[in-house]
Write an enzyme that holds these catalytic residues in place. Structure first.
Site, mmCIF file in Angstrom:
data_model
loop_
_atom_site.group_PDB
_atom_site.id
_atom_site.type_symbol
_atom_site.label_atom_id
_atom_site.label_comp_id
_atom_site.label_asym_id
_atom_site.label_seq_id
_atom_site.Cartn_x
_atom_site.Cartn_y
_atom_site.Cartn_z
ATOM 1 C CB SER A 1 -0.901 0.152 1.285
ATOM 2 O OG SER A 1 -1.186 1.282 1.524
ATOM 3 N N GLY A 2 0.566 2.082 -1.046
ATOM 4 C CA GLY A 2 1.374 3.510 -0.863
ATOM 5 C C GLY A 2 0.956 4.174 0.405
ATOM 6 C CG LEU A 3 -2.516 5.325 3.757
ATOM 7 C CD1 LEU A 3 -2.597 6.718 3.931
ATOM 8 C CD2 LEU A 3 -4.106 4.765 3.891
ATOM 9 C CG ASP B 1 -1.277 7.887 -0.006
ATOM 10 O OD1 ASP B 1 -0.087 7.564 -0.965
ATOM 11 O OD2 ASP B 1 -2.287 7.306 -0.013
ATOM 12 C CG ASP C 1 -0.907 2.176 -4.169
ATOM 13 O OD1 ASP C 1 -1.133 2.602 -5.426
ATOM 14 O OD2 ASP C 1 -1.558 2.680 -3.172
ATOM 15 C CG ASP D 1 0.982 6.463 -5.556
ATOM 16 O OD1 ASP D 1 -0.222 5.565 -4.845
ATOM 17 O OD2 ASP D 1 1.657 6.792 -4.831
ATOM 18 C CD GLU E 1 -4.220 6.421 -7.238
ATOM 19 O OE1 GLU E 1 -3.934 5.342 -6.559
ATOM 20 O OE2 GLU E 1 -4.225 7.261 -6.625
ATOM 21 C CE LYS F 1 -2.269 9.036 -3.601
ATOM 22 N NZ LYS F 1 -2.515 7.604 -3.646
ATOM 23 C CG ASN G 1 -5.795 8.058 0.626
ATOM 24 O OD1 ASN G 1 -6.812 8.055 0.996
ATOM 25 N ND2 ASN G 1 -4.889 6.973 0.779
ATOM 26 C CB SER G 2 -9.251 7.483 -3.086
ATOM 27 O OG SER G 2 -8.392 7.322 -4.096
ATOM 28 N NE ARG H 1 -7.314 3.739 -6.581
ATOM 29 C CZ ARG H 1 -6.839 3.685 -5.415
ATOM 30 N NH1 ARG H 1 -5.558 2.995 -4.852
ATOM 31 N NH2 ARG H 1 -6.813 4.726 -4.597
ATOM 32 C CG HIS I 1 -11.123 2.832 -4.457
ATOM 33 N ND1 HIS I 1 -11.569 2.041 -3.493
ATOM 34 C CD2 HIS I 1 -10.155 3.541 -3.895
ATOM 35 C CE1 HIS I 1 -10.787 2.438 -2.112
ATOM 36 N NE2 HIS I 1 -9.846 3.379 -2.427
HETATM 37 C C1 SPV Z 1 -3.511 2.425 -0.767
HETATM 38 O O1 SPV Z 1 -3.760 1.451 0.236
HETATM 39 O O2 SPV Z 1 -2.531 3.090 -0.773
HETATM 40 C C2 SPV Z 1 -4.398 2.630 -1.538
HETATM 41 C C3 SPV Z 1 -5.954 2.072 -1.403
HETATM 42 O O3 SPV Z 1 -4.451 3.099 -2.630
HETATM 43 S S1 SPV Z 1 -6.772 3.447 -0.719
HETATM 44 O O4 SPV Z 1 -6.122 4.100 0.450
HETATM 45 O O5 SPV Z 1 -7.946 3.227 -0.421
HETATM 46 O O6 SPV Z 1 -6.726 4.387 -1.708
HETATM 47 MG MG MG Z 2 -2.649 4.251 -2.610
#
Ligand code: SPV
Ligand code: MG
Length: 295
Positions: free
Chosen positions: A46-48, A58, A85, A87, A114, A120, A122-123, A158, A189
């Site tokens: 996971s990027g986060l 992130d 991930d 990004d 994505e 980016k 975070n979503s 994504r 997502h």
């Molecule tokens: C991550 O885990 O970094 C993701 C998933 O991209 S989310 O945090 O849901 O965007």
């Molecule tokens: Mg991410």
């Protein structure tokens, strides 16, 4: 038992299998090992989580080579495949090509990109991120597929259209284009607290064209069988080892700070033997018998 299929092939099989599959978040060599130990057939890098673990946001504050270095530790520590991930691919198609080469060279089985613009957000933090142009994003997918150095490397596309409030038609249009461009799987997502739009997308999508991955972080109340019944390929549990680590480290730090003794905490934390076992200390002991024998 060891799996003789390459990590690339393992991830490809996991994404394509008829059964619902699961990827569990990790962010370091240690957490990746724990994911494998628990029984998961693959890791979500996971990027986060990698960002948060290194104390940054992130928002592409880490460079892609810094992420690559973390991935190398994660891959060395495990025998199951890693989906990273990626990004937005760290730039345009050309930056993404270079990322894909390096991931293949380090045995990372697949990358998820994505359809947003660099850098980016975070979503779950912002609705403000612009979506990437469809044609441009398709070019990025194609460039990744043309560059991959193993035939079973996966490029996952994504779709952020629902997050960006652009609606189901836009999400399906993008799914269609990304599948045509050669994506090996799609992530749809959502930031909603129920799975209605995710389930609707899956009802409308022809899964024989391209498998679909979901990330039920916000709609965690949805029973997993509903994803199975909707034809979903894979569920990503996206950040729960990071969050477990935060809760646990906070609790332990506070307790030791307040109590100024280890008396109560000793039985609550993993024993040192566990730490040595996770690092495979016994292998070195055996190797010393062989290689230091002459001394
Ligand atoms: C991550 O885990 O970094 C993701 C998933 O991209 S989310 O945090 O849901 O965007
Ligand atoms: Mg991410």
């Amino acid at each position: 038992q060891r799996n003789d299929r390459s990590k690339f092939t393992q991830l490809r099989d996991l994404l394509q299998s008829k059964d619902l599959s699961f990827l569990m978040e990790a962010h370091s060599g240690l957490s990746a090992k724990i994911v494998e130990e628990a029984g998961f057939g693959g890791v979500w890098a996971s990027g986060l989580s990698i960002s948060a673990t290194l104390g940054v946001r992130d928002n592409n504050e880490l460079s892609w080579t810094q992420v690559l270095d973390v991935l190398e530790y994660m891959s060395d520590a495990t025998t199951v495949p890693i989906l990273v991930d990626g990004d937005t691919g760290y730039g345009n198609f050309n930056n993404f090509r270079r990322l894909v080469s390096k991931l293949c060279q380090r045995g990372i089985a697949g990358v998820c990109i994505e359809d947003k613009v660099f850098p980016k957000t975070n979503s779950f933090l912002s609705e403000g991120d612009d979506l990437a142009d469809i044609e441009e994003f398709c070019g990025k997918i194609k460039a990744g597929k043309d560059t991959q150095e193993h035939p079973d490397f996966s490029v996952v596309a994504r779709i952020e259209a629902l997050i960006a409030g652009q609606g189901m038609d836009e999400a399906l249009k993008r799914a269609d284009a990304y599948a045509d461009a050669g994506a090996d799987a799609l992530v749809i997502h959502s930031r909603k607290r129920d799975a209605d739009e995710i389930l609707e997308f899956n009802r409308l999508w022809d899964h024989s064209r391209c498998p679909v991955i979901v990330i039920p972080t916000k709609y965690y109340r949805t029973p997993t069988d509903q994803f199975r019944d909707a034809g979903v390929s894979t569920v990503i549990w996206a950040n729960h080892n990071l969050r477990a680590a935060i809760s646990s480290m906070r609790q332990v730090s506070r307790k030791i700070f307040e109590q100024q003794t280890l008396l109560e905490i000793e039985s609550e934390v993993a024993p040192l033997e566990d730490v040595f076992a996770l690092a495979n200390a016994s292998e070195l002991e055996e190797a010393e018998k062989v290689y230091l024998a002459a001394q």
